[in-house]
Write an enzyme that holds these catalytic residues in place. Structure first.
Site, PDB file in Angstrom:
ATOM      1  N   THR A 163      30.838  39.699  42.325  1.00  0.00           N
ATOM      2  CA  THR A 163      32.156  39.810  42.901  1.00  0.00           C
ATOM      3  C   THR A 163      32.556  38.554  43.604  1.00  0.00           C
ATOM      4  OG1 THR A 163      32.905  42.022  43.161  1.00  0.00           O
ATOM      5  CG2 THR A 163      33.000  40.750  45.104  1.00  0.00           C
ATOM      6  N   ALA A 194      36.844  33.141  38.435  1.00  0.00           N
ATOM      7  CA  ALA A 194      36.405  33.904  37.259  1.00  0.00           C
ATOM      8  C   ALA A 194      36.109  32.995  36.070  1.00  0.00           C
ATOM      9  CB  ALA A 194      37.450  34.942  36.885  1.00  0.00           C
ATOM     10  N   CYS A 219      32.461  31.352  37.617  1.00  0.00           N
ATOM     11  CA  CYS A 219      31.349  32.201  38.063  1.00  0.00           C
ATOM     12  C   CYS A 219      31.066  33.316  37.053  1.00  0.00           C
ATOM     13  CB  CYS A 219      31.681  32.800  39.431  1.00  0.00           C
ATOM     14  SG  CYS A 219      30.409  33.927  40.024  1.00  0.00           S
ATOM     15  N   THR A 255      31.894  37.050  38.112  1.00  0.00           N
ATOM     16  CA  THR A 255      33.286  37.340  38.467  1.00  0.00           C
ATOM     17  C   THR A 255      34.102  37.445  37.193  1.00  0.00           C
ATOM     18  OG1 THR A 255      33.024  36.090  40.524  1.00  0.00           O
ATOM     19  CG2 THR A 255      35.277  36.480  39.782  1.00  0.00           C
TER      20      THR A 255
END
Length: 184
Positions: free
Chosen positions: A12, A166, A169, A172
């Site tokens: 997250t 996103a 990572c 994510t």
């Protein structure tokens, strides 16, 4: 820092932006178990209290929910006092043997204040109206700081920062949930 364990649920990115009378918290929907995506549409940003506080959490899911529930209880005890409720939660977090083992962090905001509640029991306010946590937190924070002085809205900055995180990572994704409040 949270250590990587292949049997632990991770992931997250959560980012918050406070700008021009708005406060926004945005987070992605990915939950990973080790290096496997277990769920792509988890809701890690939500309204709590009487709907006048928004919160986003990162870390192990069960731990994050435990802390979220504890914060909600503190908000019932100290209504409309997010700072006080957060400090009281942090005191519990630091002194309770069970809570000290929880691996989670939260970003919380109301109309007056934005705070990060860390796994060490710290309560931190952002310097420039932006803060980010989680596996892609550094990427989202850098992107949000770069955009904070543009003419983009708080929500546009948060969404762009999340999309950049996103892209970089692996924990994510692009399934972004946004909650916002009017700010003072």
């Amino acid at each position: 820092m949270i250590e990587h364990n292949p049997t632990t649920i991770y992931g997250t990115t959560i980012v918050t932006v406070r700008k021009d009378g708005k406060v926004v918290i945005a987070g992605d929907g990915q939950v990973s178990l080790g290096n496997t995506v277990m769920k792509g549409n988890a809701r890690k940003v939500r309204r709590i209290g009487k709907g006048n506080v928004i919160a986003g959490f990162a870390g192990t899911t069960a731990d994050a929910f435990t802390l979220l529930e504890r914060l909600e209880a503190k908000l019932e005890q100290y209504p409309d006092q997010l700072m006080r409720a957060s400090v009281e939660l942090a005191k519990d977090w630091r002194t309770d043997r069970y809570l000290r083992k929880l691996e989670a962090m939260m970003l919380v905001a109301d109309s007056k204040v934005t705070l990060a509640l860390t796994g060490t029991g710290d309560v931190l306010e952002p310097e420039q109206g932006v803060m980010a946590i989680g596996s892609g937190g550094n990427y989202a924070l850098a992107a949000a700081r770069a955009l904070i002085e543009t003419d983009k809205s708080a929500e546009e900055i948060a969404r762009k920062a999340m999309n950049i995180a996103a892209d970089i990572c692996i924990y994510t994704n692009h399934n972004i949930i946004v909650e916002s409040l009017d700010a003072q």
